[in-house]
Motif scaffolding. Structure first.
Motif, PDB file in Angstrom:
ATOM      1  N   ASP A   1      -7.235  12.630   6.810  1.00 15.92           N
ATOM      2  CA  ASP A   1      -5.604  12.213   6.120  1.00 15.92           C
ATOM      3  C   ASP A   1      -5.372  11.496   5.098  1.00 15.92           C
ATOM      4  O   ASP A   1      -4.672  10.268   5.248  1.00 15.92           O
ATOM      5  CB  ASP A   1      -4.494  11.919   7.329  1.00 15.92           C
ATOM      6  N   PHE A   2      -5.910  11.236   4.500  1.00 15.80           N
ATOM      7  CA  PHE A   2      -6.283  10.177   3.699  1.00 15.80           C
ATOM      8  C   PHE A   2      -5.473   9.991   2.398  1.00 15.80           C
ATOM      9  O   PHE A   2      -5.263   8.884   1.792  1.00 15.80           O
ATOM     10  CB  PHE A   2      -7.662  10.985   2.101  1.00 15.80           C
ATOM     11  N   ALA A   3      -4.619  11.674   2.027  1.00 14.84           N
ATOM     12  CA  ALA A   3      -3.749  11.055   1.516  1.00 14.84           C
ATOM     13  C   ALA A   3      -2.233  10.526   1.699  1.00 14.84           C
ATOM     14  O   ALA A   3      -1.355   9.505   0.702  1.00 14.84           O
ATOM     15  CB  ALA A   3      -2.807  12.206   0.781  1.00 14.84           C
ATOM     16  N   ARG A   4      -2.384   9.874   3.387  1.00 17.04           N
ATOM     17  CA  ARG A   4      -1.279   9.209   3.324  1.00 17.04           C
ATOM     18  C   ARG A   4      -1.602   8.112   4.296  1.00 17.04           C
ATOM     19  O   ARG A   4      -0.932   7.492   4.350  1.00 17.04           O
ATOM     20  CB  ARG A   4      -1.013  10.241   5.232  1.00 17.04           C
ATOM     21  N   TYR A   5      -2.723   7.828   3.939  1.00 16.20           N
ATOM     22  CA  TYR A   5      -3.363   6.404   3.483  1.00 16.20           C
ATOM     23  C   TYR A   5      -3.066   5.287   3.317  1.00 16.20           C
ATOM     24  O   TYR A   5      -2.598   4.270   3.642  1.00 16.20           O
ATOM     25  CB  TYR A   5      -5.075   5.808   3.897  1.00 16.20           C
ATOM     26  N   PRO A   6      -2.075   5.273   2.309  1.00 13.36           N
ATOM     27  CA  PRO A   6      -1.248   4.424   1.510  1.00 13.36           C
ATOM     28  C   PRO A   6       0.241   3.693   2.746  1.00 13.36           C
ATOM     29  O   PRO A   6       0.628   2.718   2.933  1.00 13.36           O
ATOM     30  CB  PRO A   6      -0.960   4.973   0.519  1.00 13.36           C
ATOM     31  N   TRP A   7       0.377   4.855   3.824  1.00 10.61           N
ATOM     32  CA  TRP A   7       1.472   4.774   4.691  1.00 10.61           C
ATOM     33  C   TRP A   7       0.825   3.419   5.491  1.00 10.61           C
ATOM     34  O   TRP A   7       2.026   3.102   6.170  1.00 10.61           O
ATOM     35  CB  TRP A   7       1.741   5.656   5.495  1.00 10.61           C
ATOM     36  N   LEU A   8      -0.590   3.284   5.491  1.00 10.08           N
ATOM     37  CA  LEU A   8      -0.376   2.262   6.620  1.00 10.08           C
ATOM     38  C   LEU A   8      -0.045   1.033   6.045  1.00 10.08           C
ATOM     39  O   LEU A   8       0.146   0.254   6.833  1.00 10.08           O
ATOM     40  CB  LEU A   8      -1.909   2.293   6.809  1.00 10.08           C
ATOM     41  N   PHE A   9       0.247   0.492   5.174  1.00  8.56           N
ATOM     42  CA  PHE A   9       0.517  -0.370   3.720  1.00  8.56           C
ATOM     43  C   PHE A   9       1.881   0.041   3.964  1.00  8.56           C
ATOM     44  O   PHE A   9       2.833  -0.995   4.837  1.00  8.56           O
ATOM     45  CB  PHE A   9      -0.496  -0.963   3.081  1.00  8.56           C
ATOM     46  N   SER A  10       2.330   0.587   2.913  1.00 16.21           N
ATOM     47  CA  SER A  10       4.022   0.455   2.794  1.00 16.21           C
ATOM     48  C   SER A  10       4.774   0.403   4.066  1.00 16.21           C
ATOM     49  O   SER A  10       5.845   0.049   4.034  1.00 16.21           O
ATOM     50  CB  SER A  10       3.690   1.428   1.652  1.00 16.21           C
ATOM     51  N   THR A  11       4.266   1.200   4.897  1.00 13.07           N
ATOM     52  CA  THR A  11       4.947   1.252   6.509  1.00 13.07           C
ATOM     53  C   THR A  11       5.003  -0.260   6.554  1.00 13.07           C
ATOM     54  O   THR A  11       6.340  -0.426   7.441  1.00 13.07           O
ATOM     55  CB  THR A  11       4.853   2.346   6.884  1.00 13.07           C
ATOM     56  N   TYR A  12       4.187  -0.685   6.881  1.00 10.67           N
ATOM     57  CA  TYR A  12       3.625  -2.322   7.781  1.00 10.67           C
ATOM     58  C   TYR A  12       4.912  -2.995   6.856  1.00 10.67           C
ATOM     59  O   TYR A  12       5.849  -3.556   7.025  1.00 10.67           O
ATOM     60  CB  TYR A  12       2.788  -2.657   7.868  1.00 10.67           C
ATOM     61  N   LEU A  13       4.971  -2.989   5.327  1.00 12.92           N
ATOM     62  CA  LEU A  13       5.191  -3.840   4.502  1.00 12.92           C
ATOM     63  C   LEU A  13       7.512  -3.678   4.239  1.00 12.92           C
ATOM     64  O   LEU A  13       7.550  -4.331   4.444  1.00 12.92           O
ATOM     65  CB  LEU A  13       5.146  -3.419   3.126  1.00 12.92           C
ATOM     66  N   LEU A  14       7.149  -1.795   4.508  1.00 16.55           N
ATOM     67  CA  LEU A  14       8.467  -1.555   4.033  1.00 16.55           C
ATOM     68  C   LEU A  14       9.583  -2.038   6.028  1.00 16.55           C
ATOM     69  O   LEU A  14      10.964  -3.180   5.435  1.00 16.55           O
ATOM     70  CB  LEU A  14       9.457  -0.510   3.816  1.00 16.55           C
ATOM     71  N   ALA A  15       8.731  -2.463   6.724  1.00 16.07           N
ATOM     72  CA  ALA A  15       8.894  -2.338   8.426  1.00 16.07           C
ATOM     73  C   ALA A  15       9.409  -4.270   7.851  1.00 16.07           C
ATOM     74  O   ALA A  15      10.726  -4.920   8.666  1.00 16.07           O
ATOM     75  CB  ALA A  15       8.231  -2.460   9.083  1.00 16.07           C
ATOM     76  N   GLN A  16       8.523  -5.317   7.694  1.00 18.00           N
ATOM     77  CA  GLN A  16       8.619  -6.478   7.087  1.00 18.00           C
ATOM     78  C   GLN A  16       9.625  -6.685   6.610  1.00 18.00           C
ATOM     79  O   GLN A  16      10.551  -7.243   6.483  1.00 18.00           O
ATOM     80  CB  GLN A  16       6.788  -7.120   6.844  1.00 18.00           C
ATOM     81  N   ILE A  33       4.271 -10.953  -7.149  1.00 22.64           N
ATOM     82  CA  ILE A  33       3.729 -11.421  -6.700  1.00 22.64           C
ATOM     83  C   ILE A  33       2.965 -10.515  -6.015  1.00 22.64           C
ATOM     84  O   ILE A  33       2.055 -10.221  -5.210  1.00 22.64           O
ATOM     85  CB  ILE A  33       3.240 -13.148  -5.895  1.00 22.64           C
ATOM     86  N   GLY A  34       3.850  -9.873  -4.792  1.00 20.65           N
ATOM     87  CA  GLY A  34       3.372  -9.057  -3.912  1.00 20.65           C
ATOM     88  C   GLY A  34       2.863  -7.827  -4.489  1.00 20.65           C
ATOM     89  O   GLY A  34       1.655  -7.506  -4.023  1.00 20.65           O
ATOM     90  N   GLY A  35       3.178  -7.570  -5.673  1.00 22.76           N
ATOM     91  CA  GLY A  35       3.371  -5.980  -6.783  1.00 22.76           C
ATOM     92  C   GLY A  35       1.482  -6.286  -7.022  1.00 22.76           C
ATOM     93  O   GLY A  35       0.553  -5.358  -6.755  1.00 22.76           O
ATOM     94  N   ARG A  65       8.931 -10.639  -1.835  1.00 19.96           N
ATOM     95  CA  ARG A  65       7.381 -10.733  -2.015  1.00 19.96           C
ATOM     96  C   ARG A  65       7.083  -8.807  -1.058  1.00 19.96           C
ATOM     97  O   ARG A  65       6.911  -8.574  -1.882  1.00 19.96           O
ATOM     98  CB  ARG A  65       6.812 -11.639  -1.382  1.00 19.96           C
ATOM     99  N   SER A  66       7.953  -9.460   0.154  1.00 23.33           N
ATOM    100  CA  SER A  66       7.152  -8.177   0.662  1.00 23.33           C
ATOM    101  C   SER A  66       7.961  -6.664   0.316  1.00 23.33           C
ATOM    102  O   SER A  66       7.159  -5.614   0.091  1.00 23.33           O
ATOM    103  CB  SER A  66       8.072  -7.970   2.199  1.00 23.33           C
ATOM    104  N   ALA A  67       9.519  -6.686  -0.336  1.00 24.61           N
ATOM    105  CA  ALA A  67      10.478  -5.593  -0.601  1.00 24.61           C
ATOM    106  C   ALA A  67       9.165  -5.242  -2.363  1.00 24.61           C
ATOM    107  O   ALA A  67       8.818  -4.268  -2.492  1.00 24.61           O
ATOM    108  CB  ALA A  67      11.203  -5.767  -1.000  1.00 24.61           C
ATOM    109  N   GLY A  68       8.386  -6.646  -3.014  1.00 25.81           N
ATOM    110  CA  GLY A  68       7.450  -5.564  -3.974  1.00 25.81           C
ATOM    111  C   GLY A  68       6.036  -5.694  -3.488  1.00 25.81           C
ATOM    112  O   GLY A  68       6.056  -4.042  -4.552  1.00 25.81           O
ATOM    113  N   SER A  69       6.216  -5.736  -2.428  1.00 25.64           N
ATOM    114  CA  SER A  69       4.206  -5.116  -2.441  1.00 25.64           C
ATOM    115  C   SER A  69       4.424  -4.186  -1.611  1.00 25.64           C
ATOM    116  O   SER A  69       3.881  -3.380  -1.676  1.00 25.64           O
ATOM    117  CB  SER A  69       4.253  -6.401  -1.013  1.00 25.64           C
TER     118      SER A  69
END
Length: 450
Positions: free
Chosen positions: A27-42, A259-261, A384-388
């Motif tokens: 699932d290479f196409a889904r790997y950005p979710w490893l970061f965006s899901t964490y950042l969204l929840a945060q 900065i987050g972005g 910062r988290s939302a921007g990330s």
């Protein structure tokens, strides 16, 4: 400081292991979710936990966050698929939403603005050292052991942090009835989730003009509009609208988001770029990313020498200018994959961020009294988290669109170059917001912490 180290390690340890995780789980196409899901929840929980800290104290909030974060880490060690791992990252993000803003809030409670110039240097140094260790440890684990150890290492660190908080941090908070803004929290979560889903899946999971995209973007915008209405009427809103009428706070929020972005564009995509295009090992790629956080704490530790005598704008504008120069260099070297070039550029950008990030938080904290300090700190952390989260979603969409069905090093280079243009755009936003800050701001005297 130990809890800050825990968050710093987790923020950088995963990036160097992405190729290993993809090779194992697919699932290479889904790997950005490893970061965006964490950042969204945060992102969506930072303002909620910050409000709870004003209501019930800092200590129970930070301990709750550590417990949730350790739980998510433990579950991730046994994740059998990319989907399960993404869910575990969401659990980690919920815990991080409680832990991350508390260190800054406590420092703002017990130190004056002048003292915080030195304390922020200590905190930045802890973040920098931990962030250097993160990519290195992540590279070593993924190259020589298993990427699952990347999550296992959080367990003893989290338990140690909890023990230190229980033993060494004491507070006494006056108890009184409060009304938690549940409706506002739900609207905020729903709005950001739908917008991110539309950004990540648009052009890959479905067409940009499809019904799914329209539902995500229009539904997300509607939920955020309702969120604003709810906040205006809530007795104790999760985000106080009157704070957003202050020019300094507005600029601080924009700066934090930018900065987050910028940071996520580097930490999330540079390791894969160097490993696939420059032939770097995970350890070497980790060292290149770590260069960002080597210069950062040194600059942050000396930022007080600028903003104490000359004002916050002087330090923040200087840092933003250096960051912009660094991102221009990043775009110029993108089509020449080299560990040394990326490392040098990362040092420049890290130095600029050191003069920008901590002074921005201190400036926001000094503009309000104690009763609103946790909320303001949470607001900048949320931004910062939302921007990330938004940036990672946008960068991931750009990357997937450029790569398409191609394989090999060339598509990775093209996609990363496009992402670097996005990082430069975030730097330009940072520069504009920095120079638009009020020239002078008298600090509000620090009242004693309860």
């Amino acid at each position: 400081m130990l809890s800050s180290a825990l968050m710093a390690v987790d923020a950088t340890i995963l990036a160097t292991a992405v190729p290993s995780i993809v090779d194992d789980l697919g699932d290479f196409a889904r790997y950005p979710w490893l970061f965006s899901t964490y950042l969204l929840a945060q992102a969506v929980t930072v303002p909620v936990f910050s409000k709870l800290a004003d209501m019930y104290g800092r200590k129970p909030v930070i301990l709750t966050g550590i417990a949730v974060f350790v739980l998510g880490s433990a579950l991730a060690t046994a994740a059998p698929s990319m989907t399960v791992l993404i869910v575990c990252r969401a659990v980690q993000g919920l815990g991080a939403g409680a832990v991350q803003p508390m260190g800054q809030t406590i420092a703002g409670d017990i130190y004056t603005v002048r003292e915080r110039a030195r304390v922020q240097g200590y905190l930045a140094s802890v973040w920098g050292i931990s962030s250097v260790l993160g990519p290195l440890v992540g590279g070593v684990f993924s190259q020589y052991v298993s990427w699952r150890w990347i999550f296992a290492v959080n367990i003893p660190l989290g338990l140690l942090a909890a023990v230190m908080v229980v033993r060494n941090y004491h507070e006494s908070v006056e108890r009184r009835p409060h009304r938690i803004d549940v409706a506002g929290s739900l609207c905020l979560t729903a709005g950001l989730t739908m917008l991110l889903l539309g950004l990540l899946e648009g052009g890959t999971g479905w067409d940009w003009g499809s019904g799914q995209s329209l539902i995500c973007f229009l539904g997300g915008a509607a939920a955020l509009a309702v969120f604003v209405l709810v906040e205006r009427r809530a007795a104790e809103p999760v985000v106080s609208m009157h704070l957003l009428s202050l020019r300094l706070i507005i600029n601080a929020v924009v700066i934090a988001a930018a900065i987050g972005g910028i940071v996520q564009g580097l930490t999330s995509f540079v390791p894969t770029y160097l490993e696939r295009a420059a032939g770097a090992t995970p350890v070497v790629a980790g060292i290149a990313v770590a260069a960002l956080t080597i210069a950062w704490p040194f600059a942050s530790a000396n930022a007080g020498r600028i903003y104490v005598p000359y004002g916050f704008k002087a330090s923040i504008a200087l840092g933003a200018s250096v960051v912009t120069v660094g991102t221009v260099l990043l775009v110029l070297v993108a089509h020449h994959p080299s560990v040394w070039l990326i490392t040098g550029v990362a040092v420049v950008i890290g130095a600029g961020l050191g003069f920008t990030a901590a002074p921005n938080t201190v400036a926001a904290q000094s503009s309000v009294g104690w009763s609103e300090r946790a909320e303001v700190t949470g607001l900048t952390m949320f931004a910062r988290s939302a921007g990330s989260a938004v940036a990672v979603a946008v960068y991931g969409t750009i990357s997937n669109a450029v790569i398409g069905g191609r394989s090999g090093a060339a598509p990775i280079v093209d996609a990363t170059a496009a992402v670097f243009w996005g990082v430069l755009s975030a730097a330009v936003v940072l520069l504009i917001a920095a120079w638009a800050l009020p020239a002078h701001r008298r600090a509000v005297p620090v009242t004693p912490a309860p």
